[in-house]
Design a protein around this motif. Structure first.
Motif, PDB file in Angstrom:
ATOM      1  N   GLU A  53       0.843  -1.018  -0.079  1.00  0.00           N
ATOM      2  CA  GLU A  53       0.099   0.077   0.025  1.00  0.00           C
ATOM      3  C   GLU A  53       0.812   1.078   0.029  1.00  0.00           C
ATOM      4  OE1 GLU A  53      -3.960   0.919   2.180  1.00  0.00           O
ATOM      5  OE2 GLU A  53      -2.554   0.840   3.629  1.00  0.00           O
ATOM      6  N   VAL A  54       1.871   1.377   0.749  1.00  0.00           N
ATOM      7  CA  VAL A  54       2.761   2.452   0.832  1.00  0.00           C
ATOM      8  C   VAL A  54       3.657   2.549  -0.027  1.00  0.00           C
ATOM      9  CG1 VAL A  54       4.597   1.963   2.365  1.00  0.00           C
ATOM     10  CG2 VAL A  54       3.683   3.967   2.794  1.00  0.00           C
ATOM     11  N   ALA A  56       2.617   1.777  -3.361  1.00  0.00           N
ATOM     12  CA  ALA A  56       1.893   2.381  -4.402  1.00  0.00           C
ATOM     13  C   ALA A  56       1.904   3.764  -4.221  1.00  0.00           C
ATOM     14  CB  ALA A  56       0.433   1.892  -4.150  1.00  0.00           C
ATOM     15  N   TRP A  57       1.796   4.301  -2.610  1.00  0.00           N
ATOM     16  CA  TRP A  57       1.363   5.748  -2.457  1.00  0.00           C
ATOM     17  C   TRP A  57       2.693   6.499  -2.974  1.00  0.00           C
ATOM     18  CZ3 TRP A  57      -0.868   4.659   3.054  1.00  0.00           C
ATOM     19  CH2 TRP A  57      -2.098   4.531   3.001  1.00  0.00           C
ATOM     20  N   PHE A  58       3.825   6.055  -2.816  1.00  0.00           N
ATOM     21  CA  PHE A  58       5.109   6.595  -3.224  1.00  0.00           C
ATOM     22  C   PHE A  58       5.104   6.862  -4.884  1.00  0.00           C
ATOM     23  CE2 PHE A  58       7.060   5.783   0.894  1.00  0.00           C
ATOM     24  CZ  PHE A  58       7.435   6.736   1.427  1.00  0.00           C
ATOM     25  N   LYS A  59       4.565   5.902  -5.192  1.00  0.00           N
ATOM     26  CA  LYS A  59       4.697   5.900  -6.901  1.00  0.00           C
ATOM     27  C   LYS A  59       3.749   7.019  -7.450  1.00  0.00           C
ATOM     28  CE  LYS A  59       6.427   1.296  -8.119  1.00  0.00           C
ATOM     29  NZ  LYS A  59       5.905  -0.012  -8.333  1.00  0.00           N
ATOM     30  N   GLU A  60       2.521   6.987  -6.652  1.00  0.00           N
ATOM     31  CA  GLU A  60       1.461   8.007  -7.106  1.00  0.00           C
ATOM     32  C   GLU A  60       1.966   9.420  -6.637  1.00  0.00           C
ATOM     33  OE1 GLU A  60      -3.009   9.428  -5.206  1.00  0.00           O
ATOM     34  OE2 GLU A  60      -2.284   7.261  -4.900  1.00  0.00           O
ATOM     35  N   TYR A  61       2.728   9.499  -5.596  1.00  0.00           N
ATOM     36  CA  TYR A  61       3.158  10.828  -5.198  1.00  0.00           C
ATOM     37  C   TYR A  61       4.092  11.541  -6.276  1.00  0.00           C
ATOM     38  CZ  TYR A  61       5.387  14.547  -2.582  1.00  0.00           C
ATOM     39  OH  TYR A  61       5.937  15.893  -2.268  1.00  0.00           O
ATOM     40  N   GLU A  62       4.983  10.516  -6.930  1.00  0.00           N
ATOM     41  CA  GLU A  62       5.914  10.860  -7.907  1.00  0.00           C
ATOM     42  C   GLU A  62       5.107  11.671  -9.096  1.00  0.00           C
ATOM     43  OE1 GLU A  62       8.225   7.592  -9.263  1.00  0.00           O
ATOM     44  OE2 GLU A  62       8.970   7.327  -7.079  1.00  0.00           O
ATOM     45  N   LYS A  63       3.875  11.225  -9.331  1.00  0.00           N
ATOM     46  CA  LYS A  63       3.092  11.779 -10.562  1.00  0.00           C
ATOM     47  C   LYS A  63       2.090  12.891 -10.231  1.00  0.00           C
ATOM     48  CE  LYS A  63       2.643   6.890 -12.145  1.00  0.00           C
ATOM     49  NZ  LYS A  63       1.579   5.829 -12.113  1.00  0.00           N
ATOM     50  N   LEU A  64       2.104  13.353  -9.159  1.00  0.00           N
ATOM     51  CA  LEU A  64       1.341  14.375  -8.652  1.00  0.00           C
ATOM     52  C   LEU A  64       2.151  15.789  -8.866  1.00  0.00           C
ATOM     53  CD1 LEU A  64      -0.118  13.269  -5.191  1.00  0.00           C
ATOM     54  CD2 LEU A  64      -1.458  13.337  -7.389  1.00  0.00           C
ATOM     55  N   GLU A  65       1.209  16.650  -9.309  1.00  0.00           N
ATOM     56  CA  GLU A  65       1.632  17.884  -9.367  1.00  0.00           C
ATOM     57  C   GLU A  65       0.954  18.959  -8.682  1.00  0.00           C
ATOM     58  OE1 GLU A  65       1.659  19.357 -13.645  1.00  0.00           O
ATOM     59  OE2 GLU A  65       2.577  17.267 -14.040  1.00  0.00           O
ATOM     60  N   ASP A  66      -0.258  18.626  -8.253  1.00  0.00           N
ATOM     61  CA  ASP A  66      -1.071  19.544  -7.309  1.00  0.00           C
ATOM     62  C   ASP A  66      -0.479  19.708  -5.802  1.00  0.00           C
ATOM     63  OD1 ASP A  66      -3.589  21.108  -7.077  1.00  0.00           O
ATOM     64  OD2 ASP A  66      -3.724  19.709  -5.252  1.00  0.00           O
ATOM     65  N   ASP A  67      -0.182  20.874  -5.384  1.00  0.00           N
ATOM     66  CA  ASP A  67       0.371  21.019  -3.895  1.00  0.00           C
ATOM     67  C   ASP A  67      -0.478  20.494  -3.019  1.00  0.00           C
ATOM     68  OD1 ASP A  67       2.851  21.756  -5.036  1.00  0.00           O
ATOM     69  OD2 ASP A  67       2.364  24.195  -4.376  1.00  0.00           O
ATOM     70  N   ALA A 135      12.351  16.049  -2.263  1.00  0.00           N
ATOM     71  CA  ALA A 135      13.569  15.210  -2.143  1.00  0.00           C
ATOM     72  C   ALA A 135      13.529  14.209  -0.822  1.00  0.00           C
ATOM     73  CB  ALA A 135      14.690  16.104  -2.107  1.00  0.00           C
ATOM     74  N   LYS A 136      12.873  14.900   0.236  1.00  0.00           N
ATOM     75  CA  LYS A 136      12.927  13.945   1.545  1.00  0.00           C
ATOM     76  C   LYS A 136      11.609  12.720   1.398  1.00  0.00           C
ATOM     77  CE  LYS A 136      14.761  17.567   4.473  1.00  0.00           C
ATOM     78  NZ  LYS A 136      15.033  17.806   5.983  1.00  0.00           N
ATOM     79  N   VAL A 137      10.651  13.344   0.700  1.00  0.00           N
ATOM     80  CA  VAL A 137       9.806  12.109   0.636  1.00  0.00           C
ATOM     81  C   VAL A 137      10.193  11.184  -0.512  1.00  0.00           C
ATOM     82  CG1 VAL A 137       7.211  11.617  -0.829  1.00  0.00           C
ATOM     83  CG2 VAL A 137       7.709  13.781   0.706  1.00  0.00           C
ATOM     84  N   THR A 138      11.006  11.487  -1.564  1.00  0.00           N
ATOM     85  CA  THR A 138      11.644  10.642  -2.444  1.00  0.00           C
ATOM     86  C   THR A 138      12.557   9.582  -1.618  1.00  0.00           C
ATOM     87  OG1 THR A 138      11.398  11.892  -4.314  1.00  0.00           O
ATOM     88  CG2 THR A 138      13.205  10.362  -4.327  1.00  0.00           C
ATOM     89  N   GLY A 141      10.933   7.104   0.566  1.00  0.00           N
ATOM     90  CA  GLY A 141      10.608   6.055  -0.436  1.00  0.00           C
ATOM     91  C   GLY A 141      11.590   4.972  -0.878  1.00  0.00           C
ATOM     92  N   GLU A 142      12.610   5.446  -0.906  1.00  0.00           N
ATOM     93  CA  GLU A 142      13.938   4.778  -1.324  1.00  0.00           C
ATOM     94  C   GLU A 142      14.262   4.089   0.058  1.00  0.00           C
ATOM     95  OE1 GLU A 142      16.938   7.518  -2.621  1.00  0.00           O
ATOM     96  OE2 GLU A 142      15.826   7.707  -4.614  1.00  0.00           O
ATOM     97  N   TYR A 143      14.411   4.528   1.223  1.00  0.00           N
ATOM     98  CA  TYR A 143      14.702   3.903   2.338  1.00  0.00           C
ATOM     99  C   TYR A 143      13.642   2.631   2.721  1.00  0.00           C
ATOM    100  CZ  TYR A 143      17.810   7.342   4.555  1.00  0.00           C
ATOM    101  OH  TYR A 143      19.019   8.211   4.810  1.00  0.00           O
ATOM    102  N   VAL A 144      12.189   3.125   2.422  1.00  0.00           N
ATOM    103  CA  VAL A 144      11.136   2.142   2.550  1.00  0.00           C
ATOM    104  C   VAL A 144      11.328   0.897   1.633  1.00  0.00           C
ATOM    105  CG1 VAL A 144       8.858   1.577   2.435  1.00  0.00           C
ATOM    106  CG2 VAL A 144       9.794   3.602   3.653  1.00  0.00           C
ATOM    107  N   ASP A 145      11.839   1.094   0.327  1.00  0.00           N
ATOM    108  CA  ASP A 145      11.976   0.005  -0.652  1.00  0.00           C
ATOM    109  C   ASP A 145      13.217  -0.819  -0.043  1.00  0.00           C
ATOM    110  OD1 ASP A 145      10.145   0.779  -2.289  1.00  0.00           O
ATOM    111  OD2 ASP A 145      11.583   2.066  -3.822  1.00  0.00           O
ATOM    112  N   HIS A 146      14.228  -0.090   0.375  1.00  0.00           N
ATOM    113  CA  HIS A 146      15.422  -1.042   0.831  1.00  0.00           C
ATOM    114  C   HIS A 146      14.946  -1.901   2.129  1.00  0.00           C
ATOM    115  CE1 HIS A 146      19.296  -2.181   2.129  1.00  0.00           C
ATOM    116  NE2 HIS A 146      19.063  -1.410   3.514  1.00  0.00           N
TER     117      HIS A 146
END
Length: 186
Positions: A53-54, A56-67, A135-138, A141-146
């Motif tokens: 679930e989380v 998928a949310w990180f992938k969704e975040y990457e695509k968002l533009e609306d603040d 950058a911190k959200v990204t 997400g990388e920490y979580v993947d690892h």
């Protein structure tokens, strides 16, 4: 007299309806968590479902533009990870530590949690548009993947091969998760 009894019955009926309505979880996520708690999965399935679930949310975040959407999703990610790390640290890791012979793996997982919690705190202290927010959200997400990769490829198989009662742990995890989500108003 009959009208008074009917009015009293109606009042009792409506007050019990309002109690029932008040007892129902408010948000979609809270209802989903309550259903999961009512239908317990084993601990590993519950934790893997959280991971999926989380991620998928990180992938969704990457695509968002609306603040506003980015802020809402970042908040959702931070809450989910906060609850997830807490139930792992309170329930799953101590049980795993007692049953699997891999203290190094569990120690690393706790250190990874500490790093993730630090980033979560930083993200929660910021808002979309602040320097380094994305950058911190990204990086989170990388920490979580690892972390997920290590848990799912090493810790979970060792846990399955142990004497852990994964059904009982799943019930404990689901109940605690529901408590924490309710306390957070989710």
């Amino acid at each position: 007299m009959a009208a008074t009894k009917a009015a009293a019955a109606k009042k009792t009926s409506s007050s019990s309806k309002s109690k029932t309505a008040a007892a129902k979880p408010r948000s979609k996520a809270a209802r989903k968590t309550a259903r999961a708690a009512a239908k317990p999965a084993d601990a590993i399935k519950l934790l893997k479902d959280d991971h999926r679930e989380v991620k998928a949310w990180f992938k969704e975040y990457e695509k968002l533009e609306d603040d506003a959407e980015k802020q809402a999703l970042a908040d959702k990610i931070c809450l989910a990870l906060t609850v997830h790390t807490q139930i792992e640290e309170e329930i799953f890791y101590p049980a795993a530590r007692d049953e699997i012979d891999d203290d190094d793996l569990l120690d690393e997982a706790e250190v990874e949690h500490a790093s993730a919690k630090q980033l979560i705190a930083e993200i929660q202290g910021m808002k979309v548009g602040d320097r380094l927010f994305d950058a911190k959200v990204t990086v989170l997400g990388e920490y979580v993947d690892h972390h997920v990769e290590e848990e799912e490829s090493e810790m979970f198989p060792e846990s399955r091969d142990s004497d852990l009662d994964l059904k009982a742990l799943g019930i404990q995890l689901a109940e605690r998760k529901a408590e924490l989500m309710a306390a957070a108003g989710a």
